[in-house]
Scaffold this active site. Structure first.
Site, PDB file in Angstrom:
ATOM      1  N   ASP A  58       0.912  -1.302  -0.049  1.00 57.48           N
ATOM      2  CA  ASP A  58      -0.209   0.114  -0.039  1.00 57.48           C
ATOM      3  C   ASP A  58       0.984   1.324  -0.063  1.00 57.48           C
ATOM      4  O   ASP A  58       0.558   2.482   0.268  1.00 57.48           O
ATOM      5  CB  ASP A  58      -0.984   0.045   1.414  1.00 57.48           C
ATOM      6  CG  ASP A  58      -0.171  -0.014   2.492  1.00 57.48           C
ATOM      7  OD1 ASP A  58       0.915  -0.082   2.563  1.00 57.48           O
ATOM      8  OD2 ASP A  58      -0.791  -0.036   3.721  1.00 57.48           O
ATOM      9  N   GLU A 102       1.606   3.836   7.458  1.00 55.43           N
ATOM     10  CA  GLU A 102       0.562   3.296   6.516  1.00 55.43           C
ATOM     11  C   GLU A 102      -0.254   4.605   5.777  1.00 55.43           C
ATOM     12  O   GLU A 102       0.147   5.758   6.288  1.00 55.43           O
ATOM     13  CB  GLU A 102      -0.702   2.619   7.272  1.00 55.43           C
ATOM     14  CG  GLU A 102       0.155   1.391   8.302  1.00 55.43           C
ATOM     15  CD  GLU A 102       0.163   0.163   6.946  1.00 55.43           C
ATOM     16  OE1 GLU A 102       0.338   0.267   5.764  1.00 55.43           O
ATOM     17  OE2 GLU A 102       0.081  -1.094   7.414  1.00 55.43           O
TER      18      GLU A 102
END
Ligand code: GLP
Length: 268
Positions: A136, A143
């Site tokens: 991702d 993140e």
């Protein structure tokens, strides 16, 4: 930004190890930022070989790892502490006092994170930060949505990353949902960043990171702003790069330039 494309994982790893060893030879007390995951294993293997066969000396090197799961004991086979010992540290002559990895069981997390940042500063800052990239687009455990100016802190791990990392854990319930990670800002403070990407699984995200817009949704994309970023990808990971031929052209010319450069004594 310099992008080097190597034929396969093995050559990517050898190239990365060559750059890290050159850093250590030039500055024996280098401060290295290290990463875990499957991508750097070949690089660590090659550095171990250089230590055994060529005497590459780690005795004055200091290391800071990017991240560690939370909560996890350092003896857990899936902890990054365990990984670093197994894949790298136990095979080289590094001084154990020079190794820093976030503590996966610390009680006062905030105080620990402040200490980690201070320890990096006290060591003189990171000379070379080795990085992988999550599917991702994360670096460390930053993140999507992580502040691009963030510092070392505790982070919730994204569901997709938990799924990706599940392959390493025997029991699904045992997979940590949190991690202590250097922030994006901490990583950006390193004097040089070396990003590795291998395999077709990484081709889309690598393209987003180095050719897409800079966005907190792909935290690796901030590396485009880094003053000294080197990306080494293998063929499979570079498959979707729009400017692949351009990077290869530049690399060829850079090599050519090296043979043309005349030193101060007037020789090549
Ligand atoms: C984890 C780590 C990252 C690493 C990423 C990619 O999430 N926190 O630092 O870069 O995995 O791992 P792999 O190299 O196994 O694809």
């Amino acid at each position: 930004m310099r992008v080097i494309i190597e034929k396969d994982y093995d050559l990517m790893s050898k190239r990365a190890a060559k750059i890290i060893s050159a850093q250590i030879r030039e500055k024996p007390d280098s401060v290295l930022g290290l990463v875990s995951g499957s991508t750097p294993i070949g690089t660590y293997k090659e550095l171990i070989r250089m230590h055994i066969e060529e005497g590459l000396d780690f005795s004055r090197v200091t290391t800071f790892n990017l991240d560690e799961y939370y909560p996890i004991p350092s003896t857990h086979p899936q902890s990054y502490h365990y990984y670093m010992q197994k894949e790298f540290f136990k095979h080289i002559n590094i001084n154990p006092d020079h190794i820093h990895i976030p503590n996966g069981l610390v009680k006062d997390i905030e105080a620990f994170c402040r200490w980690y940042e201070e320890a990096i500063k006290k060591a003189g800052g990171i000379d070379l930060q080795l990085l992988g990239i999550g599917r991702d687009g994360h670096i460390g455990f930053n993140e999507p949505g992580s502040s691009l100016g963030s510092r070392t802190r505790i982070k919730t791990i994204d569901a997709a990353t938990i799924k990706d990392n599940a392959r390493f854990f025997k029991k699904k319930e045992g997979i940590p949902k949190f991690a202590i990670t250097m922030g994006v800002g901490t990583i950006m403070d390193a004097k040089c960043c070396l990003l590795l990407a291998s395999g077709s699984d990484k081709s889309k995200v690598l393209t987003k990171a180095i050719e897409g817009p800079i966005t907190a949704q792909v935290t690796a994309s901030i590396l485009q702003m880094h003053k000294d970023l080197l990306v080494i990808a293998d063929e499979k990971a570079s498959r979707d790069l729009k400017n692949k031929e351009y990077y290869q052209h530049i690399e060829k010319l850079t090599r050519e330039l090296k043979t043309l450069i005349i030193d101060e004594k007037g020789s090549r």
